[in-house]
Design an enzyme around this catalytic site. Structure first.
Site, PDB file in Angstrom:
ATOM      1  N   LYS A  35       0.846  -1.202   0.000  1.00  0.00           N
ATOM      2  CA  LYS A  35       0.000   0.000   0.000  1.00  0.00           C
ATOM      3  C   LYS A  35       0.882   1.252   0.000  1.00  0.00           C
ATOM      4  CE  LYS A  35      -0.259  -0.072   5.035  1.00  0.00           C
ATOM      5  NZ  LYS A  35      -1.028  -0.553   6.196  1.00  0.00           N
ATOM      6  N   TYR A 253      15.763  30.254   7.453  1.00  0.00           N
ATOM      7  CA  TYR A 253      14.530  30.951   7.829  1.00  0.00           C
ATOM      8  C   TYR A 253      14.382  31.015   9.345  1.00  0.00           C
ATOM      9  CZ  TYR A 253      12.649  30.807   3.079  1.00  0.00           C
ATOM     10  OH  TYR A 253      12.430  30.982   1.744  1.00  0.00           O
TER      11      TYR A 253
END
Ligand SMILES: *Cc1c(COP(=O)(O)O)cnc(C)c1O
Length: 358
Positions: A35, A253
């Site tokens: 999956k 940042y």
């Protein structure tokens, strides 16, 4: 030169990890869980490497259809069954095996008119309280299914909530399962990777390994390598810039990292838009030139920062390993407060993949 970020997928490692699963559960059939695009490794690529498995487990009908159209004739289990009754004719035509986890799903499939016989799994809730029918309702569910001529084989299953950390909870769930099913003589499937590796009494007819096939450990205190697995995905990049930062200056940042002294830092072509977790803080392990070092400051969309103090010879173009061979993905995940599953499945589609065999 193109952007240097690349995910290398070692298909021989996948096949090796399948053989580790087989050796650990020698009397069970193996349902390879593919999956989430095979946990980020590519559904068809993984299926090819895992074709020696006895079956595949996916989530969505589309994934099962892809496997069938590539010619895989293995049993294919739909882990959450059908989401809409409209999917049932295709499920029957492709001989897929839906998991029935609600009693109404069992009623719907029993009342449907289907062109082919359908094998099903009934999922019991034995304590995880996520999916699964109450074991008390198993007899009526079985009766409804057995009355339907188009229902073929029935397998009983359950899923463990804490097989990676809590032995007592596995034993409780296993006992609940056995009380409900022991007398029925039907095939059973219980074990995920953690139960497969640690709880042999759960092996039953089908084991359902996922994460271990991709080389990562389901346990916090051990890496895949510690238990004989080989990493399948190695996320690699290069330094695209080197900066000299003065003591007291910020990096990236928000200046989340402030240099404790004058230092050399590197900028790596890999960011959160590639699937690297933005919440990886200063200190997340990373390899530069094969040398273990740490990330610094905030991860940007396309880049992240690394400490080059331990790698004085590093330069623009130096090799970087984000995780994989040489740096277990579990170590990166732990440093970020998450699990390997999340890192692997988050690999972004923009990251080119290169397949190798060994
Ligand atoms: C995902 C999944 C698995 C595989 O679990 P791992 O921890 O990756 O081994 C097994 N069974 C079910 C029902 C699942 O949804």
């Amino acid at each position: 030169m193109s952007r240097p970020l690349i995910a290398r997928i070692d298909t021989a490692a996948l096949a090796h990890n399948l053989s580790v699963a087989r050796a650990a559960a020698p009397n069970s059939k193996v349902l390879a869980v593919v999956k989430a695009d095979a946990y980020g490794h590519g559904l068809l690529r993984a299926a090819r490497a895992l074709r020696a498995a006895d079956g595949f487990a996916v989530l969505r009908l589309e994934e099962a259809m892809q496997l069938r159209s590539e010619g895989y004739s293995h049993p294919i289990v739909l882990l959450e069954g059908f989401f809409d009754p409209e999917e049932l004719p295709e499920i029957a035509r492709l001989r897929l095996r839906p998991v029935l986890h609600r009693t109404d799903q069992a009623d719907i499939i029993a009342r449907s008119r289907l062109s082919h016989r359908v094998d099903v799994l009934i999922k019991l809730n034995t304590g995880m309280n996520r999916l699964g029918i109450n074991p008390k309702r198993l007899p009526e569910t079985l009766a409804a299914l057995r009355a339907a001529p188009h229902i073929g084989g029935i397998t009983l299953m359950t899923h463990f909530a804490s097989a990676d950390e809590d032995d007592a909870s596995v034993e409780r769930q296993l006992a609940n399962f056995q009380v409900a099913t022991g007398h029925l003589g039907l095939p059973c499937s219980l074990a995920n990777s953690a139960a497969l590796l640690r709880h042999p009494p759960t092996h039953a007819d089908w084991v359902r390994p996922g994460i271990m096939l991709y080389g990562a450990s389901p346990f916090v205190e051990q890496t895949g390598e510690d238990i004989g697995l080989l990493p399948v995905m190695t996320l690699e990049s290069k330094l695209i810039s080197v900066q000299f930062v003065r003591k007291g200056e910020g990096v990236g940042y928000g200046a989340r990292f402030v240099a404790e002294r004058d230092m050399k830092i590197g900028i790596v072509a890999c960011g959160y838009a590639d699937g690297y977790p933005r919440h990886a803080g200063t200190g997340t392990p990373i390899l530069v030139g094969g040398q273990l070092t740490r990330t610094l400051g905030r991860v940007s969309m396309d880049m992240l920062n690394v400490d080059l103090t331990a790698v004085p010879t590093a330069h623009v173009g130096s090799d970087v390993t984000l995780w994989g061979v040489g740096l277990p993905v579990e170590h990166v995940a732990t440093a970020c407060g998450t699990i390997s599953y999340e890192l692997l499945t988050a690999l972004a589609p923009r990251v080119p993949v290169e397949e190798s065999e060994g």
